[in-house]
Design a protein around this motif. Structure first.
Motif, PDB file in Angstrom:
ATOM      1  N   GLY A 189       0.795  -1.226   0.000  1.00  0.00           N
ATOM      2  CA  GLY A 189       0.000   0.000   0.000  1.00  0.00           C
ATOM      3  C   GLY A 189       0.826   1.274   0.000  1.00  0.00           C
ATOM      4  O   GLY A 189       0.296   2.363  -0.251  1.00  0.00           O
ATOM      5  N   LEU A 190       2.134   1.163   0.276  1.00  0.00           N
ATOM      6  CA  LEU A 190       2.973   2.362   0.331  1.00  0.00           C
ATOM      7  C   LEU A 190       3.125   3.023  -1.043  1.00  0.00           C
ATOM      8  O   LEU A 190       3.551   4.161  -1.142  1.00  0.00           O
ATOM      9  CB  LEU A 190       4.374   2.016   0.877  1.00  0.00           C
ATOM     10  N   HIS A 191       2.778   2.300  -2.107  1.00  0.00           N
ATOM     11  CA  HIS A 191       2.946   2.845  -3.458  1.00  0.00           C
ATOM     12  C   HIS A 191       1.806   3.762  -3.885  1.00  0.00           C
ATOM     13  O   HIS A 191       1.906   4.440  -4.900  1.00  0.00           O
ATOM     14  CB  HIS A 191       3.054   1.706  -4.470  1.00  0.00           C
ATOM     15  N   PHE A 192       0.708   3.759  -3.145  1.00  0.00           N
ATOM     16  CA  PHE A 192      -0.447   4.568  -3.564  1.00  0.00           C
ATOM     17  C   PHE A 192      -0.260   6.021  -3.159  1.00  0.00           C
ATOM     18  O   PHE A 192       0.045   6.321  -2.006  1.00  0.00           O
ATOM     19  CB  PHE A 192      -1.733   4.027  -2.934  1.00  0.00           C
ATOM     20  N   SER A 193      -0.481   6.918  -4.120  1.00  0.00           N
ATOM     21  CA  SER A 193      -0.482   8.356  -3.836  1.00  0.00           C
ATOM     22  C   SER A 193      -1.940   8.813  -3.795  1.00  0.00           C
ATOM     23  O   SER A 193      -2.832   8.130  -4.305  1.00  0.00           O
ATOM     24  CB  SER A 193       0.252   9.108  -4.953  1.00  0.00           C
ATOM     25  N   LYS A 194      -2.165   9.989  -3.226  1.00  0.00           N
ATOM     26  CA  LYS A 194      -3.524  10.558  -3.205  1.00  0.00           C
ATOM     27  C   LYS A 194      -4.031  10.729  -4.645  1.00  0.00           C
ATOM     28  O   LYS A 194      -5.186  10.471  -4.950  1.00  0.00           O
ATOM     29  CB  LYS A 194      -3.524  11.911  -2.497  1.00  0.00           C
ATOM     30  N   HIS A 195      -3.128  11.167  -5.515  1.00  0.00           N
ATOM     31  CA  HIS A 195      -3.494  11.414  -6.911  1.00  0.00           C
ATOM     32  C   HIS A 195      -3.942  10.118  -7.593  1.00  0.00           C
ATOM     33  O   HIS A 195      -4.958  10.092  -8.295  1.00  0.00           O
ATOM     34  CB  HIS A 195      -2.297  12.037  -7.646  1.00  0.00           C
ATOM     35  N   LEU A 196      -3.193   9.038  -7.379  1.00  0.00           N
ATOM     36  CA  LEU A 196      -3.541   7.759  -8.011  1.00  0.00           C
ATOM     37  C   LEU A 196      -4.875   7.232  -7.463  1.00  0.00           C
ATOM     38  O   LEU A 196      -5.723   6.757  -8.228  1.00  0.00           O
ATOM     39  CB  LEU A 196      -2.425   6.729  -7.790  1.00  0.00           C
ATOM     40  N   LEU A 197      -5.077   7.344  -6.145  1.00  0.00           N
ATOM     41  CA  LEU A 197      -6.352   6.895  -5.572  1.00  0.00           C
ATOM     42  C   LEU A 197      -7.519   7.668  -6.176  1.00  0.00           C
ATOM     43  O   LEU A 197      -8.576   7.099  -6.470  1.00  0.00           O
ATOM     44  CB  LEU A 197      -6.349   7.070  -4.049  1.00  0.00           C
ATOM     45  N   LYS A 198      -7.311   8.973  -6.372  1.00  0.00           N
ATOM     46  CA  LYS A 198      -8.369   9.811  -6.955  1.00  0.00           C
ATOM     47  C   LYS A 198      -8.667   9.365  -8.391  1.00  0.00           C
ATOM     48  O   LYS A 198      -9.824   9.253  -8.792  1.00  0.00           O
ATOM     49  CB  LYS A 198      -7.913  11.284  -6.939  1.00  0.00           C
ATOM     50  N   ARG A 199      -7.613   9.104  -9.160  1.00  0.00           N
ATOM     51  CA  ARG A 199      -7.798   8.656 -10.553  1.00  0.00           C
ATOM     52  C   ARG A 199      -8.556   7.332 -10.605  1.00  0.00           C
ATOM     53  O   ARG A 199      -9.422   7.129 -11.458  1.00  0.00           O
ATOM     54  CB  ARG A 199      -6.440   8.519 -11.247  1.00  0.00           C
ATOM     55  N   LEU A 200      -8.224   6.410  -9.694  1.00  0.00           N
ATOM     56  CA  LEU A 200      -8.910   5.107  -9.638  1.00  0.00           C
ATOM     57  C   LEU A 200     -10.393   5.305  -9.305  1.00  0.00           C
ATOM     58  O   LEU A 200     -11.277   4.677  -9.886  1.00  0.00           O
ATOM     59  CB  LEU A 200      -8.245   4.209  -8.599  1.00  0.00           C
ATOM     60  N   GLU A 201     -10.626   6.224  -8.350  1.00  0.00           N
ATOM     61  CA  GLU A 201     -12.007   6.525  -7.933  1.00  0.00           C
ATOM     62  C   GLU A 201     -12.814   7.092  -9.103  1.00  0.00           C
ATOM     63  O   GLU A 201     -13.948   6.687  -9.356  1.00  0.00           O
ATOM     64  CB  GLU A 201     -11.928   7.554  -6.792  1.00  0.00           C
TER      65      GLU A 201
END
Length: 349
Positions: A189-201
């Protein structure tokens, strides 16, 4: 399968002491089990492999600063105390590891902080390095926990030889960490950035959260050739109804259910119903997954590159297929992927 099947030469320079400058720019090796293909990407390319309403399952445990340094009464010897788990909040009893252990006996007292405001008494020996401590502190339980946080430092893995840096407190925590209780980060989970989570969402990916408080047992070496004789330490896990509903819906619709990390996979496989769906769970799991193993819940997995002979590598082997895993690891070494906590990642489809 035997322990010796999980050995390989890992050049020491491939152990990552620092993470990528941007979390989601670590390298990503993509394994496709059906086609037996291997692709080389960046972690943020993950989004290309998921469709709306596929589910990513995250472990929302939060690392607490579990490493303390105290001084032994009378001699003043410096002792490292690693907090493993709280046994009783009321009496402030904790399971800990001490180093050097030979100096620490039942009845000894340890003093922490410049003002020695926190004291611990050794009340039991549990293993060669394990002890049970009773902490003595004038103040409420909340003040006591704040004191532990103030005096503790981020417990980086032993192989990282450098000094702990202030940035490690943030680096060694997933951005979705909520439930305090882990002594090590769920590293995939350390690889996830806020930006990437937002894009996935935005793409329509659904998320489900479980909690497994990572203990040191995850990293304990396997010392028996016959894997069926290895005993995992228990770790506390919680799977609540919202996660169960999200995951079971995805299973019924034949979508991807992606376990982000080995800790998520262990949690899910610890609570499977007779018709291969997920049940709610609250308790302790000592589940040890090694080949051959029939997975019931997740059909996709994100994980880091693990060290030889580790229980984590055994789980990846069970999921990817042993020969395919060996091929991927040989390629990772050749292509100089970074291993372990701050290393690169693998997506297994």
């Amino acid at each position: 399968m035997k322990l010796s099947h999980f050995n390989f030469d890992l050049p020491p320079e491939l152990l990552a002491e620092y993470p990528s400058e941007h979390r989601d720019e670590a390298r990503l090796m993509v394994l496709n089990r059906k086609d037996q293909t291997i692709e080389h990407k960046q972690f943020k390319d993950l989004i290309d492999y998921f469709e709306p309403h596929d589910v990513m399952v995250l472990n929302n445990t939060k690392v607490f600063p579990a490493r303390l340094f105290g001084n032994k009464e009378k001699t003043g010897a410096r002792i490292e105390v690693f907090l493993l788990r709280e046994l009783n909040a009321e009496t402030r009893l904790w399971d800990v590891l001490v180093d050097p252990a030979r100096k620490i006996r039942i009845g000894n007292k340890l003093y922490f902080g410049d003002d020695e405001s926190l004291v611990a008494e050794v009340i039991d020996n549990t293993t060669s390095r394990g002890r049970t401590l009773r902490f003595l502190y004038d103040g409420s339980y909340e003040e006591f926990r704040n004191k532990l946080t103030e005096l503790g430092e981020t417990p980086l893995p032993k192989y990282i030889k450098r000094e702990v840096q202030p940035e490690d407190q943030e680096r060694y925590q997933t951005i979705y960490a909520k439930q305090e209780g882990a002594v090590a980060a769920p590293t995939a989970g350390l690889h996830f950035s806020k930006h990437l989570l937002k894009r996935l969402e935005i793409k329509g990916i659904d998320f489900a959260e479980v909690t497994l408080h990572v203990g040191l047992g995850t990293f304990s070496p396997v010392e028996v050739e016959d894997l069926s004789k290895h005993k995992m330490d228990s770790e506390e896990a919680f799977i609540e109804k919202p996660a169960v509903d999200t995951i079971n819906k995805a299973i019924s619709e034949k979508r991807k259910v992606c376990a982000v990390g080995t800790t998520v996979m262990r949690s899910l496989e610890s609570s499977v119903s007779s018709n291969k769906t997920l049940n709610e769970f609250s308790g302790w799991t000592n589940k040890f997954i090694f080949p051959p193993y029939d997975f019931s819940i997740a059909n996709c997995m994100i994980t880091n590159f693990h060290t030889p002979k580790s229980t984590l590598l055994m789980m990846v082997s069970a999921f990817a297929g042993h020969d395919f895993m060996k091929k991927a690891y040989a390629e990772a070494v050749k292509e100089k992927y970074k291993f372990y906590t701050y290393g690169d990642a693998m997506l297994i489809l």
